[in-house]
Design an enzyme around this catalytic site. Sequence first.
Site, PDB file in Angstrom:
ATOM      1  CB  CYS A  30      48.998  -2.462  15.513  1.00 56.32           C
ATOM      2  SG  CYS A  30      50.083  -2.171  14.484  1.00 56.32           S
ATOM      3  CG  ASP A  78      46.590  -6.374  19.884  1.00 55.45           C
ATOM      4  OD1 ASP A  78      47.339  -6.309  19.053  1.00 55.45           O
ATOM      5  OD2 ASP A  78      45.580  -7.405  19.742  1.00 55.45           O
ATOM      6  CB  CYS A 111      39.967  -7.868  21.870  1.00 53.08           C
ATOM      7  SG  CYS A 111      40.993  -9.049  21.952  1.00 53.08           S
ATOM      8  CB  CYS A 116      45.512 -12.565  21.986  1.00 53.97           C
ATOM      9  SG  CYS A 116      44.223 -11.642  21.815  1.00 53.97           S
TER      10      CYS A 116
END
Lengths: 271, 402
Positions: free
Chosen positions: A35, A37, A61, A105
């Site tokens: 996916c 992350d 990221c 995130c």
Amino acid sequence: MWDYTEKVIDHYKNPRNVGSIEDADAVGEAGSLSCGDMLKLYLKVDKNGIITDAKFQTFGCGSAVASSSILTEMVIGKHIDEARKITNKQIVDALGGLPPEKMHCSVMGHEALEAAISNYYNEEITISSDEEIVCHCFDISKTFLENEIKSNNLKTLDDVINYTKAGGACGRCHGKIKEILDNINNQQPKQEKLTNTQMIIKINNIIEKYISPELRKDGGDIELIDVEGNKIKVKLSGRCGMCNRSQLTLTHFVEATLKEHVNSNIEIVQV
Amino acid sequence: MSDSKIIYLDNNATTKVDERVVEVMLPYFSQYYGNPSSMYELGGKNSKVIKEARERIKEFFGANSSKEIYFTASGSESANMAIRGVLSADKSKNHIITTKVEHACVLNLCKQLEKEGYNIDYAGVNASGEVNTDEIYNAITDKTALVACMYANNETGTIFPVREIAEKVKTINPKTKVFVDAVQAAGKIELNVKDTQIDMMGISGHKFHAPKGIGALYVNSSTLITPLVIGGHQENGKRAGTENVPFIVGMAEAAKIAQEALLFENTEVKRLRDKLEKGLLSRIYNARLNSSAQNRVPNTTNIGFEYIEGELILLNMNDYGICASSGSACTSGSLDPSHVLKAMGVPFTALHGSIRFSLSRYTTEDEINYTLEKMPPIIERLAKISPYQAELTELQERKGLK
């Protein structure tokens, strides 16, 4: 290029607490390599339930690394039950904000923390086999989506994509996501009907708490005169009463604040 | 990041405008600003200037006649003008064949055309990014209006056999038109369109050291297109709007220089690209060459760094002033990683950590040495953050590198 805050930049450039803990008391994971992350969180918890150390490893990221890094700082020193109360919004706030497209995130950070704490308490994470998967690209279930929509007050399809990634790739599940959004947003309790006296008390409280203190800073104030349904009659006093921008203050600040806290049909009348 | 040191290895995204190009453009802003359609010398002279520029772009395409050249504002406009132009000119056909690895200007247009009722077939590619030509040929029917296939891929640099594809398409259905997006090929390899069966070809100035905002479309004399932009008589009635004289002049100059530099691109630029590619692969144990196709444009390499995410790599490269781009999901608007690398079947361990390096004739040996010096410690540091330590150790042992 993303508009990252200085805090985010600092945390991805100099991530804190990178690594693993060999004898961790709790380990939690979220996301996956496919996916794009993945975060692994390790916690060391003492006999009083205080988190004495936290480490992370992240594939992701800049903002994923920053979210993980700051999360470890946030949990160290906290009791595990206190840590459980940390929301993804608090992670975002601690970073000074994240670009909308990167909100997921912080959600991943929150998910890994939740998984680690469940692991600490040996709670079974029940994934029923008939759990409905909405987004197949990122393997995201309906239950997870419903929780995130409610806890982050998500309103639009873009919100859902930004916070959960669901629907962010092929887009085939957009219809389904909109359906879930509609169901949740229509379910929310209807604005309770207040009697006029209740309404006056509520508005007075909001004026006292949110509005007057701001106006007083500029040497002015506001007084509630009367309430007729949604029509709120007020009087500006002090410097606000003489200010030629008082109408702006009324609509942009007073009315907006009341709309936010009472209901969206509020109308302000200056007397 | 300081402005002092910029190592620009993202020339497939855009290029630096050549100073000689800027110089020839300048007089056309405030000195020779006349409208080419006007009846006095200030303007009328500019129609001659455009004629000369068209002649030069014809040479660049290797076309038969400058009447086959139309100026546009971008590569994307060229693609739209060609594809929509052909479809509107012949409404009897409703089928298009393209590839899975086209640029968004073709792919997203095709998705839009699907909504408008067209049937689209998308040919796949192999692991090196080479198109499965049989998938194109087998899909052709008497309803096929168009085959759209790129000359070179922007992410991998893989060159497609467009000349051969056009010939074969015509033997199967002579009425099917062939459009080639040559944006990434122009200035890197000879286009020579007149010796081919290709009907239309698009280019974009800013990929070969002309400014952004200018492109061109070649349409051979036997292909009829309906204009997208209706208005005045400019561009032979195929694209209305007062000609962008300075940019047209600039692109013509850039094309002339690029043609002269072709040999340099295919020797010196290629040598530096190969040095960078080999250097990264030998120094970094988790580096993986994503396209090893023999037939690649000389400036491009695409390398996946396994178990590390691309945006994070780029952000760290940026600290050293090294500019490149990534097929990672996080750097694009979408959450999906590169459609090109996915179509090639690049494993997901490397998919999100893929970096495209694209050089130009301005790239120096020092810059490549600097990049080769900085990349290994960046990757090593980022590998330490990765949760896939066991997999990384295994890779390291397998490669026998430290």
